[in-house]
Scaffold this active site. Structure first.
Site, PDB file in Angstrom:
ATOM      1  N   ASP A  45      -2.603  -1.218  10.465  1.00  0.00           N
ATOM      2  CA  ASP A  45      -2.720  -1.085   8.917  1.00  0.00           C
ATOM      3  C   ASP A  45      -3.625  -2.412   8.710  1.00  0.00           C
ATOM      4  O   ASP A  45      -3.795  -2.534   7.403  1.00  0.00           O
ATOM      5  CB  ASP A  45      -1.397  -1.076   8.178  1.00  0.00           C
ATOM      6  CG  ASP A  45      -1.121   0.186   7.839  1.00  0.00           C
ATOM      7  OD1 ASP A  45      -0.014   0.593   7.263  1.00  0.00           O
ATOM      8  OD2 ASP A  45      -1.814   1.322   8.432  1.00  0.00           O
ATOM      9  N   LYS A  56       0.765  -1.162   0.054  1.00  0.00           N
ATOM     10  CA  LYS A  56      -0.024  -0.114   0.244  1.00  0.00           C
ATOM     11  C   LYS A  56       0.861   1.303  -0.200  1.00  0.00           C
ATOM     12  O   LYS A  56       2.083   1.294   0.511  1.00  0.00           O
ATOM     13  CB  LYS A  56      -0.869   0.178   1.280  1.00  0.00           C
ATOM     14  CG  LYS A  56      -0.294   0.188   2.625  1.00  0.00           C
ATOM     15  CD  LYS A  56       0.095   1.459   2.767  1.00  0.00           C
ATOM     16  CE  LYS A  56       0.937   1.273   4.323  1.00  0.00           C
ATOM     17  NZ  LYS A  56       1.724   2.344   4.681  1.00  0.00           N
ATOM     18  N   ALA A  90      10.759  -4.434   3.522  1.00  0.00           N
ATOM     19  CA  ALA A  90      10.506  -4.521   4.715  1.00  0.00           C
ATOM     20  C   ALA A  90      10.567  -3.213   5.348  1.00  0.00           C
ATOM     21  O   ALA A  90      11.903  -2.547   4.890  1.00  0.00           O
ATOM     22  CB  ALA A  90      11.125  -5.423   5.569  1.00  0.00           C
ATOM     23  N   GLY A  91      10.000  -2.556   6.182  1.00  0.00           N
ATOM     24  CA  GLY A  91      10.382  -1.278   6.520  1.00  0.00           C
ATOM     25  C   GLY A  91      10.477  -0.133   5.562  1.00  0.00           C
ATOM     26  O   GLY A  91      11.147   0.842   5.571  1.00  0.00           O
ATOM     27  N   SER A 147       0.013  -6.486   5.437  1.00  0.00           N
ATOM     28  CA  SER A 147      -0.686  -7.219   4.083  1.00  0.00           C
ATOM     29  C   SER A 147      -0.603  -8.534   4.187  1.00  0.00           C
ATOM     30  O   SER A 147      -1.677  -9.545   4.136  1.00  0.00           O
ATOM     31  CB  SER A 147      -0.126  -6.848   2.701  1.00  0.00           C
ATOM     32  OG  SER A 147      -0.870  -7.061   1.799  1.00  0.00           O
TER      33      SER A 147
HETATM   34  C1  LIG Z   1       2.738   4.236   9.397  1.00  0.00           C
HETATM   35  C2  LIG Z   1       1.676   3.447   8.781  1.00  0.00           C
HETATM   36  C3  LIG Z   1       0.713   4.413   7.864  1.00  0.00           C
HETATM   37  O1  LIG Z   1      -0.169   3.524   7.272  1.00  0.00           O
HETATM   38  O2  LIG Z   1       2.178   2.515   7.953  1.00  0.00           O
HETATM   39  P1  LIG Z   1       3.669   2.023   7.635  1.00  0.00           P
HETATM   40  O3  LIG Z   1       4.770   3.252   7.389  1.00  0.00           O
HETATM   41  O4  LIG Z   1       3.854   1.127   8.985  1.00  0.00           O
HETATM   42  O5  LIG Z   1       3.668   0.950   6.666  1.00  0.00           O
HETATM   43  C4  LIG Z   1       0.933   3.087  10.089  1.00  0.00           C
HETATM   44  O6  LIG Z   1       0.298   4.114  10.717  1.00  0.00           O
HETATM   45  C5  LIG Z   1       1.678   2.140  10.921  1.00  0.00           C
HETATM   46  O7  LIG Z   1       0.737   1.056  11.013  1.00  0.00           O
HETATM   47  P2  LIG Z   1       1.253  -0.505  11.669  1.00  0.00           P
HETATM   48  O8  LIG Z   1       2.572  -0.559  10.728  1.00  0.00           O
HETATM   49  O9  LIG Z   1       0.571  -1.509  11.709  1.00  0.00           O
HETATM   50  O10 LIG Z   1       1.850   0.088  12.981  1.00  0.00           O
HETATM   51  P3  LIG Z   1       1.672  -0.644  14.204  1.00  0.00           P
HETATM   52  O11 LIG Z   1       2.300  -2.047  14.317  1.00  0.00           O
HETATM   53  O12 LIG Z   1       0.186  -0.631  14.739  1.00  0.00           O
HETATM   54  O13 LIG Z   1       2.558   0.297  15.385  1.00  0.00           O
HETATM   55  C6  LIG Z   1       3.868   0.390  15.375  1.00  0.00           C
HETATM   56  C7  LIG Z   1       4.367   1.584  16.050  1.00  0.00           C
HETATM   57  O14 LIG Z   1       3.977   2.946  15.470  1.00  0.00           O
HETATM   58  C8  LIG Z   1       3.350   4.077  16.271  1.00  0.00           C
HETATM   59  N1  LIG Z   1       1.995   4.063  15.743  1.00  0.00           N
HETATM   60  C9  LIG Z   1       1.361   3.260  14.664  1.00  0.00           C
HETATM   61  C10 LIG Z   1       0.194   3.740  14.372  1.00  0.00           C
HETATM   62  C11 LIG Z   1      -0.417   5.030  15.064  1.00  0.00           C
HETATM   63  N2  LIG Z   1      -1.741   5.277  14.305  1.00  0.00           N
HETATM   64  N3  LIG Z   1       0.242   5.572  15.741  1.00  0.00           N
HETATM   65  C12 LIG Z   1       1.437   5.416  16.167  1.00  0.00           C
HETATM   66  O15 LIG Z   1       2.249   6.160  16.965  1.00  0.00           O
HETATM   67  C13 LIG Z   1       3.336   3.235  17.609  1.00  0.00           C
HETATM   68  O16 LIG Z   1       4.660   3.713  18.225  1.00  0.00           O
HETATM   69  C14 LIG Z   1       3.482   1.945  17.406  1.00  0.00           C
HETATM   70  O17 LIG Z   1       3.716   1.142  18.515  1.00  0.00           O
HETATM   71  N1  LIG Z   2       5.598 -10.862   7.025  1.00  0.00           N
HETATM   72  C1  LIG Z   2       6.361  -9.871   7.274  1.00  0.00           C
HETATM   73  N2  LIG Z   2       7.069  -9.412   6.256  1.00  0.00           N
HETATM   74  C2  LIG Z   2       7.917  -8.446   6.360  1.00  0.00           C
HETATM   75  N3  LIG Z   2       8.635  -8.008   7.503  1.00  0.00           N
HETATM   76  C3  LIG Z   2       7.816  -8.633   8.771  1.00  0.00           C
HETATM   77  C4  LIG Z   2       6.862  -9.634   8.689  1.00  0.00           C
HETATM   78  N4  LIG Z   2       6.540 -10.010   9.777  1.00  0.00           N
HETATM   79  C5  LIG Z   2       7.183  -9.252  10.552  1.00  0.00           C
HETATM   80  N5  LIG Z   2       8.137  -8.619  10.037  1.00  0.00           N
HETATM   81  C6  LIG Z   2       8.803  -7.395  10.633  1.00  0.00           C
HETATM   82  O1  LIG Z   2       8.145  -6.153  10.577  1.00  0.00           O
HETATM   83  C7  LIG Z   2       9.167  -5.171  10.000  1.00  0.00           C
HETATM   84  C8  LIG Z   2       8.672  -4.760   8.748  1.00  0.00           C
HETATM   85  O2  LIG Z   2       7.187  -4.248   8.528  1.00  0.00           O
HETATM   86  P1  LIG Z   2       6.635  -3.999   7.197  1.00  0.00           P
HETATM   87  O3  LIG Z   2       5.337  -3.871   7.305  1.00  0.00           O
HETATM   88  O4  LIG Z   2       7.236  -4.478   6.105  1.00  0.00           O
HETATM   89  O5  LIG Z   2       7.211  -2.337   7.309  1.00  0.00           O
HETATM   90  P2  LIG Z   2       6.579  -1.017   7.293  1.00  0.00           P
HETATM   91  O6  LIG Z   2       5.454  -1.171   8.545  1.00  0.00           O
HETATM   92  O7  LIG Z   2       7.478  -0.054   7.171  1.00  0.00           O
HETATM   93  O8  LIG Z   2       5.469  -1.055   6.137  1.00  0.00           O
HETATM   94  C9  LIG Z   2      10.433  -5.868   9.990  1.00  0.00           C
HETATM   95  O9  LIG Z   2      11.076  -5.386  11.093  1.00  0.00           O
HETATM   96  C10 LIG Z   2      10.239  -7.164   9.982  1.00  0.00           C
HETATM   97  O10 LIG Z   2      11.279  -7.741  10.512  1.00  0.00           O
END
Ligand SMILES: C[C@@](CO)(OP(=O)(O)O)[C@H](O)COP(=O)(O)OP(=O)(O)OC[C@H]1O[C@@H](n2ccc(N)nc2=O)[C@H](O)[C@@H]1O
Ligand SMILES: Nc1ncnc2c1ncn2[C@@H]1O[C@H](COP(=O)(O)OP(=O)(O)O)[C@@H](O)[C@H]1O
Length: 344
Positions: free
Chosen positions: A166, A17, A125-126, A134
């Site tokens: 997410d 996404k 990842a990350g 997803s």
């Molecule tokens: C930033 C976003 C934007 O879509 O996506 P990614 O960059 O991770 O893909 C999301 O808010 C990430 O969602 P997700 O990756 O599921 O985060 P979670 O595992 O729930 O939370 C990881 C950490 O991010 C912070 N967190 C997350 C979501 C949120 N609304 N507020 C926060 O402050 C918190 O510190 C939490 O402990």
């Molecule tokens: N199925 C998975 N695929 C990728 N990373 C994963 C998975 N399960 C746990 N992780 C951990 O989650 C982190 C990456 O999460 P990801 O959702 O890919 O990144 P982001 O939150 O930035 O979108 C990494 O630290 C990885 O070790």
């Protein structure tokens, strides 16, 4: 619905996404942020195969597609190095969200059987592309398919929200799948958004993964947060100029401070003619929009050759490659979530 025979294998392709709009509304008491974000699923996918096993528990194997070495070469990192490990090391135990999703599913639905699954990764990842989230949503839907639980069972949405902010977006709505949705609260309150045209994107992932928690902790909340309403209206018109003029990501500033290559990548993407270039989620991947799929793939190949030219100018040694700007470059269009599930 009846459980399928143990020999059945559920196969699906979890999409990544992009956050077209992301604003911080406020800090919550539970340590999370209230956000207003609009996400679109794109055709950059992992592959997940899930089978039920007689014995309880979850076995998970993980690999990179097409191979770890090819992905590492694209990123210009040594897969054995610490940097390569932090970028490309995906856990195959209870740290993996697929493992957590299947374990919670079995407990919630009182299964005595277990699951064996294979995860083939392509989503970095990350990257801020929601790869783990997803995969977890797809794992819940595969488990539901194999064990005869309807995809609209309310407990699936509860499990998704418990596993991560997410994941509800990727669980989608099995009756009316969406391409884009507005997520509020922590990210679990979803409103489908009608995309009147397909979005054509080019995504760049630099060899640096960022911690979502750290980026949020370094972010600051605007005194006057912008809500996504106007952006959603622009999205529904399908007018690219209007869409790109209302895009934003409040996490871009803290992420760019931690990973300065983000600013370089964005400059290069604007220069090549991509529009609305910005960070996705908490990064480190950046994306831009193109007027058509053809233009997106042409701009992607221009950016790819720019990076490989820079790499060629280096002496090619490991040390040199570690510092050169590199990126994985992919053109991907918007797609529906949840991803379809085939049963073999
Ligand atoms: C930033 C976003 C934007 O879509 O996506 P990614 O960059 O991770 O893909 C999301 O808010 C990430 O969602 P997700 O990756 O599921 O985060 P979670 O595992 O729930 O939370 C990881 C950490 O991010 C912070 N967190 C997350 C979501 C949120 N609304 N507020 C926060 O402050 C918190 O510190 C939490 O402990
Ligand atoms: N199925 C998975 N695929 C990728 N990373 C994963 C998975 N399960 C746990 N992780 C951990 O989650 C982190 C990456 O999460 P990801 O959702 O890919 O990144 P982001 O939150 O930035 O979108 C990494 O630290 C990885 O070790």
């Amino acid at each position: 619905m009846q459980p399928l025979p143990l020999s059945s294998i559920a196969v699906t392709h979890p999409p990544a996404k992009l956050n077209l709009f992301l604003e911080l509304i406020g800090k919550r008491n539970d340590g999370y942020h209230d956000i207003d974000t609009v996400m679109v699923a794109i055709d950059w996918r992992d592959q997940l195969r899930v089978q039920q096993t007689e014995t309880a528990g979850v076995q998970l194997s993980v690999q990179w597609m097409p191979s770890l070495q090819i992905i590492a070469d694209e990123l210009g990192v040594d897969p054995e190095s610490e940097r390569g490990q932090s970028l490309l090391g995906i856990p195959d135990d209870s740290r993996n969200l697929v493992h957590q999703a299947l374990t919670r599913f079995a407990a919630r639905f009182g299964l005595t059987t277990g699951f064996s699954c294979h995860l083939a990764k392509s989503i970095p990842a990350g990257a801020g592309m929601g790869g783990a989230s997803s995969d977890a949503a797809s794992a819940l839907l595969c488990a539901a398919t194999l064990s005869g639980v309807p995809h609209d069972h309310p407990d699936l949405a509860v499990l998704a929200a418990e596993l991560g902010s997410d994941i509800p977006f990727f669980l989608g709505n099995s009756l009316t799948p969406w391409t884009a949705a507005r997520a509020q609260g922590r990210g679990e309150r979803l409103t489908p958004v009608t995309l009147s045209t397909q979005l054509n994107t080019v995504v760049l992932f630099p060899p640096q993964s960022l911690s979502t928690a750290k980026i949020y902790s370094e972010s600051s909340i605007s005194d006057v947060p912008q809500l996504a309403d106007t952006f959603v209206e622009a999205l529904e018109t399908g007018d690219l100029t209007s869409i790109t003029s209302h895009m934003c990501n409040r996490l871009q500033e803290p992420a760019s401070k931690i990973a300065p290559q983000i600013d370089e990548m964005l400059k290069s993407m604007w220069h090549h003619g991509l529009r609305g270039c910005q960070l996705t989620g908490s990064g480190s991947a950046c994306f831009g929009l193109a007027e058509s799929p053809i233009r997106a793939s042409r701009l992607a190949s221009q950016l790819r050759s720019q990076y490989s030219a820079i790499k060629q100018r280096g002496d090619g040694s490991h040390a040199d490659r570690q510092t050169l700007p590199t990126a994985r470059v992919v053109a991907a269009n918007s797609v529906l979530v949840p991803a379809g599930i085939q049963v073999e």
